[in-house]
Design an enzyme around this catalytic site. Structure first.
Site, PDB file in Angstrom:
ATOM      1  N   SER A  49       0.852  -1.200   0.000  1.00  0.00           N
ATOM      2  CA  SER A  49       0.000   0.000   0.000  1.00  0.00           C
ATOM      3  C   SER A  49       0.885   1.247   0.000  1.00  0.00           C
ATOM      4  O   SER A  49       0.411   2.347  -0.279  1.00  0.00           O
ATOM      5  CB  SER A  49      -0.936  -0.007   1.205  1.00  0.00           C
ATOM      6  OG  SER A  49      -0.227  -0.262   2.397  1.00  0.00           O
ATOM      7  N   GLU A 185      -8.994 -10.177   3.396  1.00  0.00           N
ATOM      8  CA  GLU A 185      -9.425  -8.801   3.115  1.00  0.00           C
ATOM      9  C   GLU A 185     -10.723  -8.784   2.307  1.00  0.00           C
ATOM     10  O   GLU A 185     -10.895  -9.571   1.362  1.00  0.00           O
ATOM     11  CB  GLU A 185      -8.319  -8.086   2.312  1.00  0.00           C
ATOM     12  CG  GLU A 185      -8.706  -6.663   1.913  1.00  0.00           C
ATOM     13  CD  GLU A 185      -7.536  -5.826   1.385  1.00  0.00           C
ATOM     14  OE1 GLU A 185      -6.373  -6.311   1.400  1.00  0.00           O
ATOM     15  OE2 GLU A 185      -7.804  -4.692   0.954  1.00  0.00           O
TER      16      GLU A 185
HETATM   17  O1  KIV Z   1      -0.397  -3.371   1.697  1.00  0.00           O
HETATM   18  C1  KIV Z   1      -1.166  -3.335   2.675  1.00  0.00           C
HETATM   19  O2  KIV Z   1      -1.303  -2.320   3.365  1.00  0.00           O
HETATM   20  C2  KIV Z   1      -1.918  -4.549   2.986  1.00  0.00           C
HETATM   21  C3  KIV Z   1      -2.962  -4.471   4.055  1.00  0.00           C
HETATM   22  C4  KIV Z   1      -4.087  -3.637   3.619  1.00  0.00           C
HETATM   23  C5  KIV Z   1      -3.381  -5.806   4.526  1.00  0.00           C
HETATM   24  O3  KIV Z   1      -1.697  -5.550   2.388  1.00  0.00           O
END
Ligand code: KIV
Length: 284
Positions: A49, A185
């Site tokens: 992310s 998720e």
């Molecule tokens: O990349 C991320 O932040 C994630 C979470 C949302 C689980 O994979």
């Protein structure tokens, strides 16, 4: 140094076995890691992310193993008590088993204590090779953001009976292959509960309901560091963007009015040195 959380310790944290729910929050740099570690979370996720939250991309497909290693190292340098989990980015574990192990090793050498990868049963050869190389692996199923194009967008998964049962089978296969925990998720609460009951490794949910063995959220979402539209599963615990903007506006106004810096915020010469420079009597 305090007690550090380990992958086997996380593996043992099943709520049905009497454990407290696990708390995982993302961090991408040293100040973020210090914030979440001082708050006492169990796991820090250096998530891909990163691409959307920090680097300004529209999806997670843009980050590379080098980007992930760079940010993992910044987090790891703070020596947090929480377990550091780093995301294997898109295409770093899709091409071959050998590539997967090499890329995971890059993250481990950057300071990660575990890696996370997305996908169900088709990832089993990669997961088995990582476990074989002594690298703790966290799975990630359901809404897997690296599959955004294949899924046709960021869509809730497992709404149909067959899809829900396939997720249960994926979770069982991942646990059997050696994943010490699995992120689930974007699935209905009932499916989150079904998966949590079906496996003996902790299920860490994000948009998967309250019955999971833990919850994960993105740091910037929890702190309200952005005012972009957030998914319904996010709860903001602060409005730091608002607080930050007010602080920065006040700083700008102080600079423009001459109120910053004050004498106390400046360095000064002695009276003799000022005089020698012909500055005596000028405001310091
Ligand atoms: O990349 C991320 O932040 C994630 C979470 C949302 C689980 O994979």
């Amino acid at each position: 140094m305090g007690t550090r959380t380990t992958a086997p310790a996380v593996r043992a944290r099943k709520v049905a076995g009497g454990a407290e729910p696990l708390v995982m929050v993302t961090a991408y740099d040293a100040p973020g890691a210090r914030l979440v570690d001082e708050a006492g979370v169990d796991l820090i996720l250096v998530g891909d992310s990163l691409a959307m939250v920090v680097l300004g991309y529209d999806d997670t497909l843009q980050v590379t193993i080098d980007d992930m290693a760079h940010h993992t190292a910044a987090v790891a340098r703070t020596s947090p008590a929480a377990l550091v989990v780093a995301d294997l980015p898109w295409l770093s574990y899709h091409v071959s088993v050998a590539d997967t192990v090499r890329n995971a090793a890059t993250l481990i050498r950057a300071g990660a204590e575990s890696v996370k990868l997305e996908g169900g049963r088709k990832r089993l050869p990669m997961i088995e090779a990582l476990v074989d190389a002594e690298i703790p692996v966290m799975g990630h199923i359901g809404l897997t953001p690296q599959s955004v194009h294949a899924m046709g967008g960021f869509r809730v998964q497992g709404r149909e009976t067959n899809a829900a049962l396939a997720l249960v089978d994926d979770a069982k296969a991942l646990a059997h292959a050696g994943c010490y925990a699995i992120v689930v998720e974007g699935v209905p609460d009932e499916v989150g509960a079904l998966i949590t009951d079906a496996v003996d490794v902790p299920i860490i949910g994000i948009g998967a309901g309250p019955t999971c063995d833990g919850q994960v959220l993105v740091l910037h979402d929890v702190l309200g560091l952005e005012d972009r539209v957030l998914p319904k599963f996010v709860r903001r615990y602060a409005e730091l963007k608002q607080v930050g903007t007010v602080a920065l506006r006040t700083f700008a106004a102080d600079v423009r009015s001459g109120a910053f810096p004050s004498a106390a915020e400046s360095y000064h010469l002695t009276a003799e040195q000022s005089e020698a420079l012909g500055l005596y009597g000028r405001p310091g």
